[in-house]
Design an enzyme around this catalytic site. Structure first.
Site, PDB file in Angstrom:
ATOM      1  N   CYS A  51       0.811  -1.201   0.000  1.00 47.68           N
ATOM      2  CA  CYS A  51       0.000   0.000   0.000  1.00 47.68           C
ATOM      3  C   CYS A  51       0.853   1.262   0.000  1.00 47.68           C
ATOM      4  O   CYS A  51       0.380   2.341  -0.369  1.00 47.68           O
ATOM      5  CB  CYS A  51      -0.950   0.015   1.199  1.00 47.68           C
ATOM      6  SG  CYS A  51      -0.116  -0.013   2.807  1.00 47.68           S
ATOM      7  N   GLU A 115       7.427  -0.619  11.328  1.00 41.44           N
ATOM      8  CA  GLU A 115       6.236  -1.458  11.125  1.00 41.44           C
ATOM      9  C   GLU A 115       6.659  -2.887  10.807  1.00 41.44           C
ATOM     10  O   GLU A 115       7.675  -3.124  10.169  1.00 41.44           O
ATOM     11  CB  GLU A 115       5.348  -0.869  10.023  1.00 41.44           C
ATOM     12  CG  GLU A 115       6.047  -0.654   8.687  1.00 41.44           C
ATOM     13  CD  GLU A 115       5.717  -1.721   7.685  1.00 41.44           C
ATOM     14  OE1 GLU A 115       5.089  -2.718   8.076  1.00 41.44           O
ATOM     15  OE2 GLU A 115       6.100  -1.549   6.518  1.00 41.44           O
ATOM     16  N   THR A 116       5.872  -3.820  11.271  1.00 41.62           N
ATOM     17  CA  THR A 116       6.291  -5.217  11.281  1.00 41.62           C
ATOM     18  C   THR A 116       5.893  -6.011  10.035  1.00 41.62           C
ATOM     19  O   THR A 116       6.331  -7.145   9.873  1.00 41.62           O
ATOM     20  CB  THR A 116       5.692  -5.918  12.514  1.00 41.62           C
ATOM     21  OG1 THR A 116       4.269  -5.717  12.536  1.00 41.62           O
ATOM     22  CG2 THR A 116       6.289  -5.358  13.790  1.00 41.62           C
ATOM     23  N   GLN A 121       6.144  -9.054   3.755  1.00 43.55           N
ATOM     24  CA  GLN A 121       5.770  -8.734   2.383  1.00 43.55           C
ATOM     25  C   GLN A 121       6.957  -8.910   1.439  1.00 43.55           C
ATOM     26  O   GLN A 121       6.800  -9.394   0.315  1.00 43.55           O
ATOM     27  CB  GLN A 121       5.241  -7.302   2.324  1.00 43.55           C
ATOM     28  CG  GLN A 121       3.919  -7.115   3.057  1.00 43.55           C
ATOM     29  CD  GLN A 121       3.568  -5.653   3.285  1.00 43.55           C
ATOM     30  OE1 GLN A 121       4.451  -4.789   3.382  1.00 43.55           O
ATOM     31  NE2 GLN A 121       2.280  -5.354   3.386  1.00 43.55           N
ATOM     32  N   ALA A 191     -11.099  -9.641   4.339  1.00 44.59           N
ATOM     33  CA  ALA A 191     -10.754 -10.755   5.226  1.00 44.59           C
ATOM     34  C   ALA A 191      -9.315 -11.213   5.014  1.00 44.59           C
ATOM     35  O   ALA A 191      -8.978 -12.369   5.280  1.00 44.59           O
ATOM     36  CB  ALA A 191     -11.714 -11.926   4.989  1.00 44.59           C
ATOM     37  N   MET A 194      -4.242  -7.760   6.213  1.00 45.95           N
ATOM     38  CA  MET A 194      -4.353  -6.414   6.774  1.00 45.95           C
ATOM     39  C   MET A 194      -5.610  -6.282   7.630  1.00 45.95           C
ATOM     40  O   MET A 194      -5.609  -5.623   8.671  1.00 45.95           O
ATOM     41  CB  MET A 194      -4.364  -5.370   5.663  1.00 45.95           C
ATOM     42  CG  MET A 194      -4.204  -3.935   6.148  1.00 45.95           C
ATOM     43  SD  MET A 194      -2.619  -3.615   6.950  1.00 45.95           S
ATOM     44  CE  MET A 194      -1.550  -3.532   5.526  1.00 45.95           C
TER      45      MET A 194
END
EC number: 1.2.1.70
Length: 432
Positions: A51, A115-116, A121, A191, A194
Site C-alpha cells: 500500500c 512497522e512489522t 511482504q 478478510a 491487513m
C-alpha cells in the site's frame, strides 16, 4: 553484474500515483516480471508492491539501460508517463541499492518506522520470484542478507514494538477521535492479512468489531480465530452498515473503489472512515458528518511515531550501514575462496604428476610413496600459507577483481562454478 533498485513510495509519490503503479494480484506481477526479464540486460528481478510502495529489485548488466527499460515498462503498465516516472523514481545502484534494500527490510524506509509487516511482504515477493525462477543467485544472496539485517535491527532495538503499522495507526487515530470506545462498533471490510491485523488492534482498543467480505466463509474463518466475538455480516449488507456504524476501516485488494457516492446517506452522527487499501477502496465522496482518511492522511501520527523512535532509528541505521558493508565483503570472499581452493588443487595435481613420474623412473620406491606425498603436501602448505592469507585480505580491496583475474591467469586456475552454485537461491532459508 550490478544491483539496481527502483523505488516509488510515500516519499516520492502521492496515493493517486501509487494506485496506478500498484500490482493487486499475482497475475499482474507475473506478467510484469516476465516483461522485465525479456530484456537481456536484466538478469534477475523481484517485485514488491504494497500500500505504501512499489520496489523493482534487480541484478543487471547496465544500470543506465536497465533503469530506462524498467521505467518504460512501468509507464506502459500505469500510463503515467515516462518523464514523470523517471523524475519521481528513487534509483539506487550497487552499494546504494543494497543499503536501500536493507533499510526497506528493516522497516526504516516505511511510512510508519518499525512497522512489522514489510519484512513478511518482502519475503512473499522473494518467494514468488523464486517459485517462477525469476531470481537465481545474485538477488537471493542480497535478500538473504537483508533478512539477517532486519532480524539484527529487531533484536537490537524496540522499533518492532508498539503501534507500528498502517492498520494500528488507523486504529490509534480512531481511538483518539472517539475517546471512549466502549460499545462503539467498527466495521472492517475485507478478510485478508491487513484486515486481521486491523481487527486485533480494534479489539485491543475496545471497539466492537463487525466484519464483512465478499467471501463470507473466509470472513467467518477469520472471525473464528479470535477469542472475542466478531459479528460477521453478508456482503449484501454493506451499504446498510456504512450508514449505521460510526467507524469503518477498509483494506481489500479490489482494483477499483467498492464504496461510491450513491451508497452514502446523510446521517445525524459523525462517521470516520479509514481507507488503508491501495488502490483505494473509497471513491471521492462528499457527505456531511463524514471524515475519510487515506493512507497518506495518517502522516501526523506517523510524524509523532518517528520522533519517538528517532534514537532507536539511529541504532538501526548503524546496523544497516554495517551489514551493507559486510554483505559486499562477503561477496568478495566468494570470489576469493575458489582462487585459494584451486591453488591447492593445482599443487595437488603437480604432486601427483611428479610422484608418479619419480616412481616410474625408480627415483623412489612404492613403499615410500605415502611419506613422500605427505612431505610434498607439507611443503606446499607452508609455501602457500602466507599467499593464502594475503589473498583473503585482498577481498576487501577495491582492486579485488583485478587481482583475482591476474592470479587466475598467472597460475592457470579454473573458475569454480560449483562453488558459486553452492550459494544459489535454493540454499537460502526465508522463513526466518
Amino acid at each position: 553484474m550490478s544491483y539496481l533498485s527502483i523505488s516509488f513510495s510515500h516519499k516520492n509519490t502521492d496515493i493517486q500515483t501509487r494506485e496506478k503503479l500498484a500490482f493487486p494480484n499475482e497475475e499482474n506481477k507475473d506478467r510484469f516480471l516476465k516483461q522485465l526479464l525479456d530484456d537481456e540486460n536484466i538478469e534477475e528481478a523481484i517485485l514488491l508492491s504494497t500500500c505504501n510502495r512499489v520496489e523493482i529489485i534487480t541484478s543487471v548488466e547496465s544500470t543506465a539501460k536497465a533503469s530506462k527499460s524498467i521505467i518504460q515498462k512501468l509507464d506502459n503498465y500505469s500510463k503515467i508517463g515516462f518523464e514523470d516516472l523517471y523524475d519521481r523514481a528513487d534509483i539506487y545502484e550497487n552499494d546504494g541499492a543494497i543499503h536501500h534494500l536493507f533499510s526497506v527490510a528493516s522497516a526504516l524506509d516505511s511510512l510508519v518506522i518499525g512497522e512489522t509487516q514489510i519484512v513478511g511482504q518482502l519475503k512473499d515477493a522473494f518467494r514468488f520470484s523464486l517459485s517462477k525462477n525469476y531470481c537465481e543467485q545474485n538477488l537471493p544472496r542480497a535478500l538473504h542478507y537483508s533478512f539477517k539485517c532486519a532480524a539484527a535491527v529487531r533484536n537490537a532495538t524496540s522499533l518492532g514494538t508498539g503501534s507500528v503499522s498502517v492498520a494500528s495507526t488507523a486504529v490509534a487515530k480512531a481511538k483518539e477521535i472517539i475517546n471512549d470506545t466502549a460499545g462503539v462498533k467498527a466495521l472492517v471490510i475485507g478478510a485478508g492479512e491487513m484486515s486481521e491485523l486491523t481487527i486485533k488492534h480494534l479489539l485491543s482498543a475496545g471497539f466492537d468489531v463487525v466484519l464483512i467480505s465478499r467471501d463470507t466463509k473466509k470472513a467467518q474463518m477469520l472471525a473464528d480465530t479470535f477469542e472475542e466475538h466478531i459479528d460477521v455480516k453478508e456482503y449484501s449488507k454493506l451499504e446498510e452498515l456504512l450508514n449505521e456504524i460510526p467507524v469503518m476501516i477498509t483494506a481489500t485488494s479490489a482494483p477499483y473503489p467498492i464504496i461510491k457516492q450513491e451508497m452514502v446517506k446523510e446521517c445525524s452522527f459523525e462517521r470516520f472512515w479509514f481507507d488503508i487499501a491501495v488502490p483505494r477502496d473509497i471513491d471521492d465522496i462528499e457527505s456531511s458528518n463524514l471524515m475519510i482518511y487515506s493512507v497518506d492522511d495518517l502522516q501526523d501520527i506517523v510524524n509523532s511515531n518517528m520522533s519517538l523512535r528517532a534514537e532507536q532509528a539511529k541504532t538501526a541505521y548503524a546496523i544497516v550501514n554495517k551489514m551493507s558493508l559486510e554483505f559486499f565483503d562477503w561477496l568478495k570472499s566468494l570470489e576469493i575462496e575458489p582462487v585459494v581452493k584451486h591453488m591447492y588443487l593445482k599443487a595437488e595435481e603437480i604432486i601427483d604428476k611428479k610422484v608418479e613420474h619419480a616412481m616410474k623412473k625408480g627415483f623412489i620406491h612404492k613403499d615410500d610413496e605415502a611419506n613422500i606425498r605427505k612431505l610434498c603436501q607439507t611443503v606446499i602448505n607452508e609455501y602457500l600459507h602466507q599467499p593464502q592469507k594475503k589473498i583473503k585480505s585482498i577481498s576487501k580491496d577495491n582492486q579485488c577483481d583485478i587481482v583475482v583475474g591476474t592470479l587466475q591467469s598467472i597460475f592457470g586456475l579454473k573458475s569454480d562454478t560449483n562453488r558459486l552454485n553452492s550459494h544459489n537461491c535454493d540454499k537460502f532459508k526465508i522463513n526466518e
